[in-house]
Enzyme design. Structure first.
Site, PDB file in Angstrom:
ATOM      1  N   CYS A   3      -3.312  10.306   1.874  1.00 61.77           N
ATOM      2  CA  CYS A   3      -2.788   9.229   1.447  1.00 61.77           C
ATOM      3  C   CYS A   3      -1.418   9.546   0.973  1.00 61.77           C
ATOM      4  CB  CYS A   3      -3.525   8.417   0.564  1.00 61.77           C
ATOM      5  SG  CYS A   3      -5.172   8.200   1.208  1.00 61.77           S
ATOM      6  N   LYS A  55       1.152  -1.069   0.073  1.00 60.13           N
ATOM      7  CA  LYS A  55      -0.006   0.101  -0.146  1.00 60.13           C
ATOM      8  C   LYS A  55       0.876   1.548   0.062  1.00 60.13           C
ATOM      9  CE  LYS A  55      -3.069   3.146   0.895  1.00 60.13           C
ATOM     10  NZ  LYS A  55      -4.276   3.288   0.904  1.00 60.13           N
TER      11      LYS A  55
END
Ligand code: SAJ
Length: 410
Positions: free
Chosen positions: A260, A206
């Site tokens: 993010c 991720k």
């Protein structure tokens, strides 16, 4: 194949709530948990406390059907999905306090055969840390059959309800059995491929995806600064270069925002500081972009004979959403207010109705509609490529100094 009828989702934010709602839509009884009472009340009333297309319909129906309810207290379930924030500390390492707090509330409820999934974006090793935290509270469960997995979400804000179903899903277990159990749970709604691995690789995957994007945006941002110096239109330049079959340069902007891409690469840097040279540089390049934009406004102002009124078009971190987290647009608007105390700053954000905290208390900032801001501004700073701004006719910009950070009006 393991089946689940009762799932607890801890953290009803941008990821937790969509996940809770989609599980509920597939016949699983879901309890959502959040520390924020306003969020809990909104969900129980079938409402979504933020903008995400299609999510509202899912939540409304799930609550009306009695499949989704929310509370500030953690109830017992067969599986727990933890989707709480992982902010960073002052040294940019990950702060796991929210994960530990959530795990701490789950620990007393456990019988020893539950599945615990960490969805929060996490530094390598976080799922094991969460498991250890639970065992430190419940040493009696050390020999139990608790299953721990990390399943990072990779949905794009604005397309969450679609991508939850269609994206491939990385499922990393501390044991193979844990990965398989998590796969069984996500298979309830995910039509993408299930990619099983260990928890640490899933955590890193991720982070790597978002760093990849950050590095590539940094390249585009650097190109925009170079092009400006050389008198080249960077948008045309990139469009031309992208005709090459193996070149696909991203778009420059005012900087990188959101929770993010502007955050995750630091978790890699913190985990391996000596080795993460390019990743760190990309973060710094993107973080430096707002200052460069301010400098463009300074130069535009220097060319005017009076104190300019400045329109800041867009405050969100990207197009067509209301999310202001880590938004370079918002920080640029705030900085403009400080830098030009004599100027009126006409802030425009079509997706937000209240003055954002970062601008409240700045007496020279007002929140305006697009038309009014354009009519009154001497300098127009385009910060977000919202559809509404794309539709602005050239006549509305005539005679104004333009700083277009997104190449919307090239
Ligand atoms: N941006 C640019 N130029 C570009 C693309 C983006 O300046 O060419 C800027 C945007 O304006 C924004 C920031 O980058 O400020 C991030 O936007 P984004 O659309 O690239 O990504 P996010 O933060 O909305 O979502 C990302 C996605 N990750 C990847 O595409 C690798 C998403 O799939 C993840 O689920 C999400 O992060 C997350 O939750 O980690």
């Amino acid at each position: 194949m393991k089946s689940f009828s009762r799932v607890v989702v801890v953290g009803l934010g941008y990821i937790g709530l969509p996940t809770a709602a989609i599980l509920a839509s597939r016949g699983i009884k879901v309890s959502g948990v959040d520390v924020n009472e306003a969020t809990v009340d909104a969900v129980n009333a079938g409402r979504v406390p933020f903008v995400e297309p299609a999510l509202g319909d899912f939540v409304e129906k799930a609550v009306a059907d009695g499949m989704l309810s929310a509370s500030t207290e953690t109830p017992a379930g067969e599986a727990y999905i933890i989707a709480v924030p992982t902010p960073f500390n002052a040294d940019k390492s990950a702060n796991l306090d929210y994960i530990k707090a959530a795990a701490g509330n789950v620990a007393p409820l456990l019988q020893g055969d539950e599945l615990l999934i960490l969805e929060s974006t996490s530094p390598p090793g976080a799922t094991e840390i969460m498991a250890e935290h639970i065992y430190s509270i419940r040493p009696d469960l050390r020999e139990s059959n608790l299953l721990f997995a990390h399943c990072p979400e990779r949905v794009l804000p604005g397309r969450v309800m679609e991508e939850l179903v269609t994206n491939d899903r990385i499922v990393g277990g501390i044991t193979r059995e844990a990965a398989e159990a998590a796969r069984d749970l996500y298979s309830v709604f995910c039509e993408g491929e299930m990619l099983l691995t260990d928890a640490k690789t899933a955590e890193m995957a991720k982070l790597v995806e978002n760093s990849y994007r950050d590095v590539n945006i940094a390249f585009a941002n650097e190109l925009s600064v170079i092009s400006s110096r050389l008198g080249i239109n960077v948008w045309e330049l990139i469009e031309l270069a992208n005709h090459h079959p193996r070149v696909n340069i991203l778009q420059p902007g005012p900087g990188v925002g959101g929770h993010c891409i502007a955050v995750d690469p630091w978790f890699i840097v913190a985990a391996a500081p000596e080795e993460s040279l390019l990743i760190r540089q990309a973060r710094e390049t993107n973080d430096a972009k707002p200052n460069w934009v301010i400098e463009q406004v300074r130069q535009a102002a220097a060319g005017l004979s009076r104190t300019p009124k400045i329109a800041a078009l867009g405050l969100a971190f990207k197009a067509n959403i209301d999310d202001l987290r880590e938004s370079p647009a918002l920080s640029i608007a705030a900085q403009l207010a400080d830098e030009f105390p004599e100027s009126s700053i006409l802030a425009v954000e079509p997706h937000v109705s209240a003055m954002p905290k970062a601008l409240a208390g700045k007496s020279n900032v007002t929140l305006e509609e697009t038309d009014a801001a354009l009519e009154n501004a001497d300098i127009v700073v385009l910060l977000v490529d919202h559809d509404q701004f794309k539709a602005v006719p050239a006549t509305a910009l005539a005679g104004k100094a333009i700083v277009d950070t997104r190449g919307l009006w090239r």
